[in-house]
Motif scaffolding. Structure first.
Motif, PDB file in Angstrom:
ATOM      1  N   VAL A  52      10.611   8.285   0.375  1.00 32.50           N
ATOM      2  CA  VAL A  52       9.166   7.539  -0.255  1.00 32.50           C
ATOM      3  C   VAL A  52       8.155   6.834   0.193  1.00 32.50           C
ATOM      4  CG1 VAL A  52       9.628   5.309  -1.833  1.00 32.50           C
ATOM      5  CG2 VAL A  52      11.386   6.654  -2.010  1.00 32.50           C
ATOM      6  N   LEU A  53       8.464   6.784   2.241  1.00 34.69           N
ATOM      7  CA  LEU A  53       7.612   6.212   2.245  1.00 34.69           C
ATOM      8  C   LEU A  53       6.176   7.247   3.240  1.00 34.69           C
ATOM      9  CD1 LEU A  53       8.431   4.236   5.684  1.00 34.69           C
ATOM     10  CD2 LEU A  53       6.122   5.341   5.543  1.00 34.69           C
ATOM     11  N   GLN A  54       7.396   8.741   3.116  1.00 35.70           N
ATOM     12  CA  GLN A  54       6.053   9.313   3.564  1.00 35.70           C
ATOM     13  C   GLN A  54       5.903  10.395   1.968  1.00 35.70           C
ATOM     14  OE1 GLN A  54       9.708  11.531   5.772  1.00 35.70           O
ATOM     15  NE2 GLN A  54       7.804  12.578   6.472  1.00 35.70           N
ATOM     16  N   ARG A  55       5.950  10.050   0.924  1.00 33.68           N
ATOM     17  CA  ARG A  55       5.607   9.912  -0.207  1.00 33.68           C
ATOM     18  C   ARG A  55       4.224   9.397  -0.741  1.00 33.68           C
ATOM     19  NH1 ARG A  55      10.166  10.910  -2.456  1.00 33.68           N
ATOM     20  NH2 ARG A  55      10.052   9.153  -4.221  1.00 33.68           N
ATOM     21  N   THR A  56       4.444   7.796  -0.809  1.00 32.96           N
ATOM     22  CA  THR A  56       4.230   6.889  -0.893  1.00 32.96           C
ATOM     23  C   THR A  56       2.472   7.707  -0.172  1.00 32.96           C
ATOM     24  OG1 THR A  56       5.354   5.736  -2.113  1.00 32.96           O
ATOM     25  CG2 THR A  56       3.772   4.579  -1.774  1.00 32.96           C
ATOM     26  N   ILE A  57       3.091   7.147   0.876  1.00 36.35           N
ATOM     27  CA  ILE A  57       1.159   7.293   1.718  1.00 36.35           C
ATOM     28  C   ILE A  57       0.304   8.688   1.457  1.00 36.35           C
ATOM     29  CG2 ILE A  57       0.933   7.410   3.876  1.00 36.35           C
ATOM     30  CD1 ILE A  57       1.835   4.714   3.533  1.00 36.35           C
ATOM     31  N   GLU A  58       1.396   9.819   1.436  1.00 39.96           N
ATOM     32  CA  GLU A  58       0.543  11.073   1.271  1.00 39.96           C
ATOM     33  C   GLU A  58       0.308  10.752  -0.021  1.00 39.96           C
ATOM     34  OE1 GLU A  58       1.659  15.825   0.988  1.00 39.96           O
ATOM     35  OE2 GLU A  58       2.487  14.517   1.674  1.00 39.96           O
ATOM     36  N   SER A  59       0.761  10.628  -0.977  1.00 40.00           N
ATOM     37  CA  SER A  59      -0.164  10.284  -2.912  1.00 40.00           C
ATOM     38  C   SER A  59      -1.841   9.130  -2.300  1.00 40.00           C
ATOM     39  CB  SER A  59       1.075   9.634  -3.454  1.00 40.00           C
ATOM     40  OG  SER A  59       0.889   9.783  -4.649  1.00 40.00           O
ATOM     41  N   LEU A  60      -0.965   8.230  -2.093  1.00 39.10           N
ATOM     42  CA  LEU A  60      -2.300   7.137  -2.182  1.00 39.10           C
ATOM     43  C   LEU A  60      -3.365   7.560  -1.441  1.00 39.10           C
ATOM     44  CD1 LEU A  60      -0.402   3.765  -1.132  1.00 39.10           C
ATOM     45  CD2 LEU A  60      -1.444   4.278  -3.552  1.00 39.10           C
TER      46      LEU A  60
ATOM     47  N   ALA B  11      -6.047  -1.741  -2.599  1.00 39.55           N
ATOM     48  CA  ALA B  11      -5.632  -1.184  -1.461  1.00 39.55           C
ATOM     49  C   ALA B  11      -6.104   0.762  -1.069  1.00 39.55           C
ATOM     50  CB  ALA B  11      -4.252  -0.986  -1.019  1.00 39.55           C
ATOM     51  N   LYS B  12      -6.041   1.368  -2.187  1.00 40.44           N
ATOM     52  CA  LYS B  12      -5.799   2.816  -1.581  1.00 40.44           C
ATOM     53  C   LYS B  12      -8.063   3.203  -1.695  1.00 40.44           C
ATOM     54  CE  LYS B  12      -6.813   5.698  -4.727  1.00 40.44           C
ATOM     55  NZ  LYS B  12      -6.703   6.864  -5.930  1.00 40.44           N
ATOM     56  N   GLU B  13      -8.497   2.291  -2.165  1.00 39.24           N
ATOM     57  CA  GLU B  13      -9.667   2.729  -2.657  1.00 39.24           C
ATOM     58  C   GLU B  13     -10.980   2.081  -1.081  1.00 39.24           C
ATOM     59  OE1 GLU B  13     -11.444   0.950  -6.018  1.00 39.24           O
ATOM     60  OE2 GLU B  13     -11.611   2.582  -7.222  1.00 39.24           O
ATOM     61  N   GLN B  14     -10.003   0.833  -1.331  1.00 39.73           N
ATOM     62  CA  GLN B  14     -10.958   0.563   0.475  1.00 39.73           C
ATOM     63  C   GLN B  14     -10.202   0.788   1.622  1.00 39.73           C
ATOM     64  OE1 GLN B  14      -9.794  -3.747   1.014  1.00 39.73           O
ATOM     65  NE2 GLN B  14      -7.923  -2.850   1.308  1.00 39.73           N
ATOM     66  N   ALA B  15      -8.755   2.132   1.960  1.00 37.91           N
ATOM     67  CA  ALA B  15      -8.637   2.432   2.946  1.00 37.91           C
ATOM     68  C   ALA B  15      -9.007   3.607   3.052  1.00 37.91           C
ATOM     69  CB  ALA B  15      -6.734   2.556   2.487  1.00 37.91           C
ATOM     70  N   ILE B  16      -9.928   4.292   1.613  1.00 36.87           N
ATOM     71  CA  ILE B  16     -11.142   5.183   2.344  1.00 36.87           C
ATOM     72  C   ILE B  16     -11.703   5.104   2.574  1.00 36.87           C
ATOM     73  CG2 ILE B  16     -10.702   7.778   0.263  1.00 36.87           C
ATOM     74  CD1 ILE B  16      -9.016   7.045  -1.099  1.00 36.87           C
ATOM     75  N   GLN B  17     -12.335   4.058   1.839  1.00 37.11           N
ATOM     76  CA  GLN B  17     -13.712   4.180   2.130  1.00 37.11           C
ATOM     77  C   GLN B  17     -13.570   3.328   3.471  1.00 37.11           C
ATOM     78  OE1 GLN B  17     -15.311   1.129  -0.638  1.00 37.11           O
ATOM     79  NE2 GLN B  17     -17.041   0.896   1.005  1.00 37.11           N
ATOM     80  N   ALA B  18     -13.135   3.058   4.446  1.00 35.66           N
ATOM     81  CA  ALA B  18     -13.150   2.536   5.820  1.00 35.66           C
ATOM     82  C   ALA B  18     -13.157   2.959   6.733  1.00 35.66           C
ATOM     83  CB  ALA B  18     -11.824   1.145   6.014  1.00 35.66           C
ATOM     84  N   CYS B  19     -11.963   4.224   6.558  1.00 35.45           N
ATOM     85  CA  CYS B  19     -12.102   4.995   7.186  1.00 35.45           C
ATOM     86  C   CYS B  19     -12.752   6.207   7.508  1.00 35.45           C
ATOM     87  CB  CYS B  19     -10.652   6.135   6.578  1.00 35.45           C
ATOM     88  SG  CYS B  19      -9.952   7.446   7.785  1.00 35.45           S
TER      89      CYS B  19
END
Length: 340
Positions: free
Chosen positions: A28-36, A75-83
Motif C-alpha cells: 500500500v505504501l508504494q501504491r499510494t505514493i505513486e498514485s498521489l 497534500a498532493k497539490e502542495q507536494a507537486i507544486q513545491a517539487c
C-alpha cells in the motif's frame, strides 16, 4: 499434444496472471505514493477516500475522518507544486519520466528521485494533516497549545499544529505496519520517515502576551509549522546527500537479519536508493535556464540560445490621498536562455 499457437496463448495468459498478481501484491505504501504523485489532475474514485483507489484500511480511515480526502488533495497539490518550483532549473524537474523516448518511469525502480518523492509525499501529508487539525478542518484531532497551570489563560488564536497526529495519520494511511520487513520495504519506510522528520524540524514556538497596555502579565505559547516550502530546503539537501545501497542478497523478500539492520542504522537519517539515475541530459532540450551559469549545467554542454522577452512590473509607486498606492507599469526586456 498442444499446437504452437495454443502453447503461446497459455504462456501469454500465465504472463498476464503473473502481472496482475504482482500489481495486486504491491504494498500500500508504494501504491499510494505513486498514485498521489502520478495523478496530477483531480480524479474522483469510488469510496470514502475519493482521491485514489484505496485499500480497505485506507477506506476505513477516510470514512472515520470525512475531511481527510480534501486534506490529501491539498497534500498532493502542495507536494507537486513545491517539487516543481524547487527543481525548476535542475536536470530533473520532477518529471515522472526520465526519457520519453523509452518511457522510463521513475517508479519502475528505486532511483534517487523515487526515494525523494516518497519522502516529499509523506512530508506533505504530515504537514497538511497537522495544519488541518489547527484550522478545524479535521474533527478527530484538535489544535495543540500550552495551557499552563491556568486553562482560562488559553486563547483561541493560540492554536498549534498537531504534528504528532499528522505523523500518526501518515504512518497509518501508508500502512506502515504492513509494508514488509524485507530490505526494499525497510528502505522505503526509511525514506518516508526522512520526509516526516523534515516537517518535525520546522516546528517553532510562537508566543503571545496578554495584559493591560501591552504588558505581558500572562503569556500563551504554542508550536506552529511554517509554510510547506520551508521544509523543501531540508528535503532537497536530503536529495543531494542520498546514499546508494546494494541489496545484501538476491532474495529481496527475505526479512533482514539483525546484523544487516545494524549496518542500515548507520544511515537511518538519510535518503536511500538502489539504482543509479539514467542520463538526464536527453530530457533538457528546450528547457529554460535561470542564467548563463545554470545553462552550463542544465544544457549538458550543448550550448543555449539567447532571446529577448518583455516583462511588465509595477514601478514608481507613491501614496495618493492618504490611503491609496498608485504605481506605474514599467516594461523592460530581459534575456531568456534556452537549452539547445
Amino acid at each position: 499434444m498442444f499446437s504452437y499457437s495454443v502453447v503461446t496463448v497459455l504462456l501469454f495468459s500465465v504472463s498476464i496472471m503473473a502481472t496482475k498478481i504482482a500489481e495486486g501484491s504491491q504494498p500500500v505504501l508504494q501504491r499510494t505514493i505513486e498514485s498521489l504523485f502520478t495523478e496530477r489532475s483531480q480524479i474522483i474514485h469510488p469510496g470514502a477516500c475519493r482521491l485514489l483507489r484505496s485499500s480497505p484500511r485506507q477506506a476505513k480511515i477516510c470514512k472515520r475522518e470525512s475531511s481527510l480526502s480534501s486534506i490529501l488533495q491539498k497534500a498532493k497539490e502542495q507536494a507537486i507544486q513545491a517539487c516543481e518550483e524547487a527543481f525548476l532549473y535542475d536536470r530533473w524537474n520532477c518529471s515522472l519520466v526520465f526519457n520519453r523516448k523509452v518511457n522510463r518511469n521513475i517508479f519502475n525502480k528505486l532511483y534517487r528521485e523515487t526515494a525523494f518523492i516518497h519522502a516529499l509525499t509523506a512530508a506533505s501529508i504530515t504537514h497538511a494533516v497537522a495544519k488541518g487539525c489547527a484550522s478545524g478542518d479535521l474533527t478527530r484531532c484538535s489544535c495543540k497549545g500550552n495551557f499552563g497551570k491556568n486553562a482560562s489563560q488559553w486563547k483561541r488564536n493560540g492554536c498549534g499544529d498537531d504534528f504528532k497526529y499528522g505523523k500518526r495519520i501518515t504512518r497509518n494511511f501508508l500502512d506502515f505496519k504492513h509494508a514488509g520487513t524485507d530490505q526494499i520495504a525497510e528502505i522505503l519506510k526509511q525514506d518516508v520517515l526522512v520526509g516526516v522528520d523534515a516537517i518535525g524540524e520546522q516546528m517553532r514556538e510562537v508566543c503571545k502576551c496578554h495584559g493591560f497596555s501591552g504588558s505581558c502579565t500572562t503569556k500563551t505559547c504554542w508550536k506552529r509549522l511554517g509554510p510547506f516550502n520551508s521544509a523543501m530546503g531540508v528535503l532537497k539537501k536530503h536529495y543531494h546527500h542520498a546514499v546508494k545501497k546494494k541489496l545484501t542478497n538476491y532474495t529481496m523478500k527475505r526479512a533482514i537479519s539483525p546484523k544487516i539492520r545494524r549496518k542500515m542504522d548507520t544511515d537511518k537519517y538519510k535518503l536511500v536508493y538502489l539504482q543509479k539515475t539514467p542520463n538526464l541530459c536527453v530530457s533538457t532540450k528546450g528547457r529554460v535556464c535561470r542564467d548563463r551559469d545554470n545553462c552550463a549545467t542544465l544544457c549538458c554542454g550543448r550550448g543555449f540560445v539567447t532571446s529577448k522577452k518583455s516583462v511588465s512590473s509595477r514601478c514608481r509607486c507613491k501614496m495618493v490621498n492618504c490611503c491609496f498606492v498608485k504605481c506605474d507599469t514599467c516594461v523592460k526586456e530581459v534575456d531568456i536562455y534556452t537549452c539547445k
